[in-house]
Scaffold this active site. Structure first.
Site, PDB file in Angstrom:
ATOM      1  N   GLN A  12     -12.426 -31.615  23.372  1.00 55.30           N
ATOM      2  CA  GLN A  12     -13.591 -32.489  23.526  1.00 55.30           C
ATOM      3  C   GLN A  12     -14.878 -31.816  23.032  1.00 55.30           C
ATOM      4  OE1 GLN A  12     -14.057 -35.602  24.011  1.00 55.30           O
ATOM      5  NE2 GLN A  12     -11.902 -36.085  24.324  1.00 55.30           N
ATOM      6  N   SER A  13     -14.768 -31.064  21.956  1.00 57.38           N
ATOM      7  CA  SER A  13     -15.936 -30.363  21.411  1.00 57.38           C
ATOM      8  C   SER A  13     -17.019 -31.345  20.936  1.00 57.38           C
ATOM      9  CB  SER A  13     -15.478 -29.507  20.222  1.00 57.38           C
ATOM     10  OG  SER A  13     -16.588 -29.111  19.435  1.00 57.38           O
ATOM     11  N   ASN A  14     -18.215 -31.176  21.465  1.00 61.76           N
ATOM     12  CA  ASN A  14     -19.355 -31.980  20.990  1.00 61.76           C
ATOM     13  C   ASN A  14     -19.789 -31.533  19.600  1.00 61.76           C
ATOM     14  OD1 ASN A  14     -19.832 -33.514  23.509  1.00 61.76           O
ATOM     15  ND2 ASN A  14     -20.274 -31.478  24.334  1.00 61.76           N
TER      16      ASN A  14
ATOM     17  N   ALA B 261     -17.778 -30.472  17.222  1.00 63.27           N
ATOM     18  CA  ALA B 261     -16.859 -31.061  16.238  1.00 63.27           C
ATOM     19  C   ALA B 261     -17.269 -32.506  15.947  1.00 63.27           C
ATOM     20  CB  ALA B 261     -15.424 -30.989  16.754  1.00 63.27           C
TER      21      ALA B 261
END
Ligand SMILES: *Cc1c(COP(=O)(O)O)cnc(C)c1O
Length: 327
Positions: free
Chosen positions: A69-71, A73
């Site tokens: 859930q990387s912001n 990315a």
């Protein structure tokens, strides 16, 4: 230092009336969650600098990485879509994940996603990204830029030198003085920019980094200090960082990266219902919980203006965290 204009800035600074906590200070919040929608959060400020250089270097493809859930990315996928770049992502997690939250928007924006195990991610993400870049470049006239985790490199961190300057100008306008500035820190590029700005503009503020994973000493040695050193090399000016200004707050990581305790989620719920502001469970929720807890522990401190930088993250909410709150 040149940059693209991708973020809606300056972002507002607002007072927070958090009724439940009778805080001994005036708490304000800088709304970097409002830098955009697809491009919301702190990562877009870093990308303004990183992608300016990429366009100048005639890059065609971008590779970066992050947690599932990387912001960062998601912001990178969105920025690439806007700029006509092809985006490729290594994400740590199980194969064939549920396409929710940030991951959904990455796919929507046309990014190519490859999943890697948590162990491979931790041990080999740099080599894996370099190999992927070589493969893409071998297939034709393409040029690849690899952006490290969180966009946290010296160039990207200048986004938060600029944000620091923005805060100083807003203080002037609003007649405020934020002796304490607090935020969530993970890969420490955001914090590095603020620390550097604090030194560059001789501002003498206390900068509180609420560390949301791992150990403070490791973050200082292996993340913060190398970025600061690189910033000094990029910048013409000779900026001397005062180690005293670095204040990493350990102890609010809870169960670790992206793992929530019920008290954190309940805090986020109370905060939303009393302020109308959405925090996220991975970063800003833990940091605000930590800041409010710290402030309440010291009721006799000087009644000053304190600023929390809201770094975004609302898309990171997952089904599992929502379920924990029994909503
Ligand atoms: C990435 C992120 C942070 C931490 O920023 P770093 O520069 O990695 O320390 C804080 N909050 C949110 C919402 C983020 O996505």
């Amino acid at each position: 230092m040149k940059r693209l204009s991708l973020a809606n800035t300056p972002t507002p600074i607002e007072p927070i009336q958090f009724i439940e906590a009778d805080l001994p200070v005036n708490l304000y919040i800088k709304r970097d969650d409002m830098t955009g929608l697809g491009l919301s959060g702190n990562k877009v400020r870093k990308l303004e600098y990183i992608l300016w250089q990429a366009l100048k270097d005639q890059v065609t493809d971008v590779i970066t990485c992050g947690a599932i859930q990387s912001n960062h990315a998601r912001a990178t996928a969105m920025a690439c879509a806007r700029l006509g770049l092809d985006c490729h992502l290594f994400l740590a997690g199980q194969e064939a994940p549920e396409k929710e939250g940030n991951l959904f928007f990455e796919v929507l924006a046309g990014a190519e996603v490859r999943m890697v195990s948590g162990q491979d991610y931790d041990q080999a993400r740099e080599t894996m990204m370099a190999d992927w870049a070589r493969d893409i470049e071998a297939s034709g006239d393409k040029k690849v830029l690899v952006i490290p985790e969180g966009g946290s490199n010296p160039l990207g961190s200048f986004g938060y030198v600029r944000a620091f300057e923005e805060i100083l100008a807003q203080e002037e306008e609003m007649g405020l003085h934020f002796q304490k500035i607090a935020l969530a820190a993970g890969s420490f590029g955001t914090y590095a920019g603020l620390v550097y700005g604090n030194a560059k503009f001789n501002a003498g503020r206390d900068l509180l980094a609420y560390n949301i994973s791992g150990q403070a000493q490791d973050k200082l040695d292996n993340r913060l200090l190398p970025i600061l050193e690189g910033m000094g090399q990029l910048d013409e000016a000779q900026v001397l960082v005062d180690p005293q200004s670095i204040k990493i707050r350990d102890g609010y990581q809870g169960l670790g990266y992206a793992k929530s305790r019920i008290e954190e989620l309940e805090f986020i719920r109370d905060f939303a219902s009393q302020t109308g502001i959405i925090l996220d469970p991975v970063y800003t929720g833990k940091a605000m919980y930590g800041l409010v807890t710290d402030l309440l522990k010291n009721p006799d401190q000087p009644h000053q203006d304190v600023l929390f930088i809201h770094t975004g993250g609302a898309f990171g909410w997952t089904q599992a965290q929502r379920n924990m709150l029994l909503l």
